[in-house]
Each structure stands twice: as C-alpha cells, then as structure tokens.
Motif scaffolding. Structure first.
Motif, PDB file in Angstrom:
ATOM      1  N   LYS A   1       0.847  -1.192   0.000  1.00  0.00           N
ATOM      2  CA  LYS A   1       0.000   0.000   0.000  1.00  0.00           C
ATOM      3  C   LYS A   1       0.878   1.235   0.000  1.00  0.00           C
ATOM      4  N   MET A   2       0.398   2.245  -0.708  1.00  0.00           N
ATOM      5  CA  MET A   2       1.119   3.497  -0.790  1.00  0.00           C
ATOM      6  C   MET A   2       0.477   4.497   0.173  1.00  0.00           C
ATOM      7  N   ARG A   3       1.327   5.339   0.817  1.00  0.00           N
ATOM      8  CA  ARG A   3       0.767   6.374   1.682  1.00  0.00           C
ATOM      9  C   ARG A   3       1.631   7.629   1.602  1.00  0.00           C
ATOM     10  N   ARG A   4       0.956   8.760   1.785  1.00  0.00           N
ATOM     11  CA  ARG A   4       1.626  10.067   1.777  1.00  0.00           C
ATOM     12  C   ARG A   4       2.378  10.237   3.085  1.00  0.00           C
ATOM     13  N   ILE A   5       3.554  10.870   3.009  1.00  0.00           N
ATOM     14  CA  ILE A   5       4.353  11.182   4.195  1.00  0.00           C
ATOM     15  C   ILE A   5       4.695  12.674   4.175  1.00  0.00           C
TER      16      ILE A   5
END
Length: 156
Positions: free
Chosen positions: A78-82
C-alpha cells in the motif's frame, strides 16, 4: 573594517548551516496515455553534518506532487503520503519503485519514455533544487513486487 569582518563571518556561518544535498539519477516513470498519476525516483545524498529533509516537490506536468512511501499490510503493498523524507547527516536515501518516491498526481500531459520534465525539490533548510528529469520505462525493473490489489506482477 569591523563591519566587513562581521558580515563575512555571518555569511560563512549561514552558508555552513545549509545542508548540501546532491541529487543523482533522477527519473520519472513513463505511463500509458490517459493514466492520471506517475512517480519520480532518485538518490539523495546529504553531504553535510546536519540533518535535512525533503519537505515538498512540484512539477509543471502534475497538479500536485506528494512525498510517498510503500508499506506492507497483510501481504499487500500500500502506498501512503508522508510529510517529509529525512536525510541524516552524511546519509544517502534512495527513492525507488516500491519504496520512497515523489508521486505526481493529476498529470496534465502524457509521460512518454525519453521525454524530459521539470521537477523542483524543496528542503527543510529553505533551499530548493530545480531539475530536468528523464521519463523512463521502469515497470520492467519492478520484479515480482506485490501490487495494490494483492495480485503479483510476474516478470519473465
């Protein structure tokens, strides 16, 4: 004379306070026509004795550029914003497919192989780096990475 010495000392101190980040091998992922998003990858090297962070990015080819990472949850990538990508003093960080990257969201144009696009990186010390980066086909280099929907991408 005293004012000149003070000015030179202040300039020297302020210059050393700014971390020196080197950007190597920057590129963006080519995407099929109509694809709304892409990503940019590179190696960032902090050549200073001070921690610095990549805090934002922008490009004229996308409505928004965000800093992202990938995480594994129950066997699914899964991709997530940081909020930032931190570079410790004298550290090298690789932004690569399946890991840290700059997400280009809302593409304003197609990104085709061998095209060149602009990308600006903004750092926590107030500095920025304006780049012209090559668009490359990187899907073949992603190997047997598990995709978002749980399906595995197989390479021949």
């Amino acid at each position: 004379m005293k004012k000149l010495i003070t000015l030179v000392a202040a300039l020297t101190l302020s210059a050393s306070a700014f971390a020196e980040v080197k950007v190597d091998h920057p590129y963006a992922r080519a995407v099929p026509p109509g694809q709304p998003n892409s990503a940019a990858f590179m190696t960032l090297t902090n050549n200073s004795d001070t921690e610095i962070s990549l805090v934002s990015a922008s490009s004229s080819v996308a409505k928004v550029a965000e800093l992202h990472t990938h995480t594994q949850e129950n066997g699914v990538m899964k991709m997530r914003r940081i909020p930032e990508i931190t570079l410790q003093a004298n550290e090298q960080v690789e932004l690569k497919p399946g890991g840290l990257h700059v997400m280009l969201i809302g593409l304003k144009q197609n990104l085709a192989k061998d095209q060149t696009i602009d990308l600006t990186l903004n750092f926590s010390d107030g500095s920025s780096e304006k780049l012209d980066i090559k668009v490359m086909d990187v899907m073949s280099g992603m190997g047997n990475m598990q995709m978002h929907n749980g399906m595995k991408k197989q390479t021949p």
